[in-house]
Write an enzyme that holds these catalytic residues in place. Sequence first.
Site, mmCIF file in Angstrom:
data_model
loop_
_atom_site.group_PDB
_atom_site.id
_atom_site.type_symbol
_atom_site.label_atom_id
_atom_site.label_comp_id
_atom_site.label_asym_id
_atom_site.label_seq_id
_atom_site.Cartn_x
_atom_site.Cartn_y
_atom_site.Cartn_z
ATOM 1 N N ILE A 178 0.824 -1.211 0.000
ATOM 2 C CA ILE A 178 0.000 0.000 0.000
ATOM 3 C C ILE A 178 0.859 1.264 0.000
ATOM 4 O O ILE A 178 0.348 2.349 -0.270
ATOM 5 C CB ILE A 178 -0.992 0.044 1.185
ATOM 6 C CG1 ILE A 178 -0.262 -0.071 2.526
ATOM 7 C CG2 ILE A 178 -2.059 -1.036 1.032
ATOM 8 C CD1 ILE A 178 -1.151 0.227 3.725
ATOM 9 N N VAL A 183 0.182 -16.500 30.569
ATOM 10 C CA VAL A 183 -0.821 -15.538 31.009
ATOM 11 C C VAL A 183 -0.065 -14.306 31.517
ATOM 12 O O VAL A 183 0.656 -14.375 32.520
ATOM 13 C CB VAL A 183 -1.722 -16.123 32.112
ATOM 14 C CG1 VAL A 183 -2.669 -15.059 32.644
ATOM 15 C CG2 VAL A 183 -2.513 -17.305 31.574
ATOM 16 N N TYR A 187 0.306 0.779 18.344
ATOM 17 C CA TYR A 187 -0.603 0.185 17.362
ATOM 18 C C TYR A 187 -1.926 0.942 17.330
ATOM 19 O O TYR A 187 -2.402 1.365 16.276
ATOM 20 C CB TYR A 187 -0.830 -1.293 17.691
ATOM 21 C CG TYR A 187 -2.010 -1.907 16.997
ATOM 22 C CD1 TYR A 187 -2.044 -2.023 15.611
ATOM 23 C CD2 TYR A 187 -3.118 -2.362 17.730
ATOM 24 C CE1 TYR A 187 -3.146 -2.583 14.965
ATOM 25 C CE2 TYR A 187 -4.202 -2.920 17.099
ATOM 26 C CZ TYR A 187 -4.218 -3.027 15.721
ATOM 27 O OH TYR A 187 -5.306 -3.572 15.094
ATOM 28 N N ALA A 203 -4.908 -4.119 5.174
ATOM 29 C CA ALA A 203 -3.446 -4.240 5.189
ATOM 30 C C ALA A 203 -2.858 -3.403 6.330
ATOM 31 O O ALA A 203 -3.004 -2.182 6.342
ATOM 32 C CB ALA A 203 -2.877 -3.784 3.851
ATOM 33 N N ALA A 204 -2.208 -4.070 7.284
ATOM 34 C CA ALA A 204 -1.654 -3.363 8.448
ATOM 35 C C ALA A 204 -0.823 -4.320 9.284
ATOM 36 O O ALA A 204 -0.997 -5.546 9.213
ATOM 37 C CB ALA A 204 -2.776 -2.797 9.319
#
Length: 328
Positions: free
Chosen positions: A52, A205, A141, A74-75
């Site tokens: 992209i 965890v 993010y 798309a990432a």
Amino acid sequence: MNLLVTGGAGYVGGTVAELLLRKGHEVAVYDNLCHGHRSMVPKQAEFIEGDIADRSKLDQLFSSRTFDGVMHFAALIEAGESMRRPELYFRSNSAGTLTLLESMLANGVRRLVFSSTAAVYGEPESTPIREDAPLRPTNAYGESKLLVEQMLTWINRIHGFRYASLRYFNVAGAIEGRGEAHEPESHLIPLILDVALGKRKNIKVFGRDYPTPDGTCIRDYIHVQDLAEAHLLAFEALADRDRLIYNIGNGQGFSIREVIESARRVTGHPIPVEEAERRPGDPAVLIASAEKIERELGWRRAFDKLEDIVASAWKWHPQRYTMLGASQ
């Protein structure tokens, strides 16, 4: 309709592409295969390998045919990695999407469904989270996706560009012949199922001292098929609306321990646990309110129960390794 699906060699993008094809639409998949797999592209879809960030390739593609719009998946998606290498996420997710938007505008493609994330909310003030909640990401993010939402707001206002931003909560589960296959894998349910298959010794965890009933993080799990249906509804709604923002989630929260217990029941395996320290940027509780898309677009979930979601993933999971081998 004729649609371009960026990131359509991945888990969610490939599932959406498959659903579109089943409903009679034409689909071209555009993916650089950095994390996607060629074998995940639906057989009936045209495949174009590309990034992209490649403006000239996008311009060539958009000028050579007529698309009704784009579904953009798309990432880079790993919150933990984004806290170690934030620059990758701003380059790929934010700047890369800007290049895509510039090419769409220049070539007269005016409708987009954007794959956003619940990470734009950060640590919520209250749950379930509504779309008008404060946007305060706790990891790079989420910030990289929020920057795209802010760009879309201005491009919509100034150019009349139509878009839907869908803020996903935790996507899980599988449809026939298609499920989660990230490499490396970092998502909870496939990691747990790897333990059940004997591919891993245990499941880690991260954190046991969160302000939740059992001390582990609580998340909202949405089945990938329900998520895919929401994309098509949102794209169709852009025919007469110019800006849509929706949460896509189950509306219920399940702790990490509850997910592990569910997987034990589904698989019949003990699934040992290793306790680890908290990861930076992990909110304690993320639960969606999806009432807005239910009310406005009539979206309904087919999978409400966690064990049904886990069971569909378990049915698919052994195929994951066959698929990954075919992609080497």
